[in-house]
Scaffold this active site. Structure first.
Site, short mmCIF file in Angstrom:
data_model
loop_
_atom_site.label_atom_id
_atom_site.label_comp_id
_atom_site.label_asym_id
_atom_site.label_seq_id
_atom_site.Cartn_x
_atom_site.Cartn_y
_atom_site.Cartn_z
N ASP A 144 1.07 -0.88 -0.40
CA ASP A 144 -0.03 -0.41 -0.23
C ASP A 144 0.63 1.37 -0.18
O ASP A 144 2.09 1.29 0.41
CB ASP A 144 -1.13 -0.07 0.89
CG ASP A 144 -2.42 -0.13 0.98
OD1 ASP A 144 -2.64 -0.71 -0.08
OD2 ASP A 144 -2.95 -1.39 2.02
N ARG A 194 -1.86 -0.68 -9.18
CA ARG A 194 -2.90 -0.47 -8.01
C ARG A 194 -2.94 1.30 -8.21
O ARG A 194 -1.61 1.50 -7.65
CB ARG A 194 -3.36 -1.18 -6.62
CG ARG A 194 -4.51 -0.13 -6.25
CD ARG A 194 -4.46 -0.30 -5.16
NE ARG A 194 -5.27 -1.78 -4.32
CZ ARG A 194 -4.46 -2.94 -2.93
NH1 ARG A 194 -4.02 -0.99 -2.61
NH2 ARG A 194 -4.37 -3.36 -3.04
#
Length: 318
Positions: A144, A194
């Site tokens: 992340d 992402r």
């Protein structure tokens, strides 16, 4: 930018408000719209239901900014158990989609990146442990993104470990001025990126502030990724990027197994199901754990309409 966004993001950094909200007995019930629960058992039940609905999952054990080595070690242990439990789930076959249906998402600050001595090295080694376990279990891992002060260290770790785990995913936040260049560098063969708009309170020197500017930046980054050789993960609830992604798929000839849509648990569920029913790869980002406050406030800032839902629920249950 929505006028409430700076206020909500400021609330995310307020220990006083955190104590007030987390101390309200009804809050936990409301949070379950966006968080699967506080325990791994809660999470596994939600994840299995999502898999049976034709969607995939990316699971985040909530926690960040760890400054205690024992806590970082405990987070690693939790992720190792989580990977075991995810690997044991019933995984329905998704036609034309070769991607593993289960993934874990992890913040390097939860693995010790912010520790005062050798933090980045400790986080890198902890991530290596998780990736080794995930590779054995056919579970993906994506790192992340956090606030911009961590970006260089985080991407350095990703680059280092991609030599051993080429499938290791990374997150690019489109609102950062550097995002397009990062997409170009990271979108090589076999890579997974992402792409999200961005969820932290960042200064104008490093990030676009207006919603229209962020959307434009997202579309530029999306085009880079779709024309690259990697596997784009289109993390957005905004219809504009979703439609743009489908158009770029036609232009580039990408099949349904060469990219995926990603959305957050509890947001636009009907759209998730619509895309999955149309044969698209859809992955739902599912958080769990007791450290939900920072996650929730960033979700409210991304879509302030969620704030009204939250406040109405508090009033109705008080």
């Amino acid at each position: 930018m929505h006028p409430l966004r700076p206020l909500i993001l400021a609330a995310a950094e307020s220990p006083r408000l955190k104590r007030a909200l987390t101390g309200i007995p009804v809050t936990a019930d409301i949070v379950r719209r966006f968080v699967a629960g506080e325990t791994r058992d809660d999470l596994i039940e939600v994840a299995q239901a999502l898999l049976h609905s034709g969607r995939m999952v990316s699971v985040d054990f909530l926690g960040e900014n760890t400054t205690d080595r024992d806590q970082a070690d405990a987070t690693v242990a939790e992720y190792l158990s989580l990977i075991n439990d995810l690997a044991a789930l019933d995984r329905p076959v998704l036609p034309e989609i070769d991607a593993p249906p289960v993934e874990v998402s992890v913040k390097l600050s939860a693995l010790g990146q912010a520790l005062p001595v050798d933090g980045p090295a400790i986080a890198t080694e902890n991530l290596r442990i998780l990736c080794t376990k995930a590779a054995q279990a056919d579970v993906w891992v994506t790192v992340d993104a956090e606030d911009h002060t961590t970006t260089d260290a985080t991407l350095a770790t990703v680059r280092e470990l991609r030599g051993e785990f080429p499938w290791l995913g990374a997150v690019v936040q489109a609102y950062l001025h550097r995002a397009e260049a990062d997409c170009r560098e990271l979108s090589g063969s076999g890579s997974r990126i992402r792409l999200c708009k961005g969820a932290y309170r960042e200064p104008h020197e490093v990030a676009f502030q207006r919603a229209s500017e962020v959307t434009d930046a997202y579309l530029r980054c999306l085009e880079v990724l779709m024309h690259g050789d990697g596997y784009p993960m289109v993390a957005s609830h905004d219809p504009v990027p979703i439609i743009a992604a489908e158009q770029l798929v036609l232009e580039t000839g990408r099949g349904p197994g060469r990219f995926e849509h990603q959305m957050l648990y509890g947001i636009r569920d009907a759209e998730q199901l619509r895309l999955a029913a149309a044969g698209k790869a859809v992955r739902v980002y599912v958080p769990y754990g007791s450290q939900w406050y920072g996650y929730l406030t960033r979700r409210l800032a991304e879509r302030p309409a969620n704030l009204m839902f939250f406040l109405r629920a508090l009033v109705s249950k008080s």
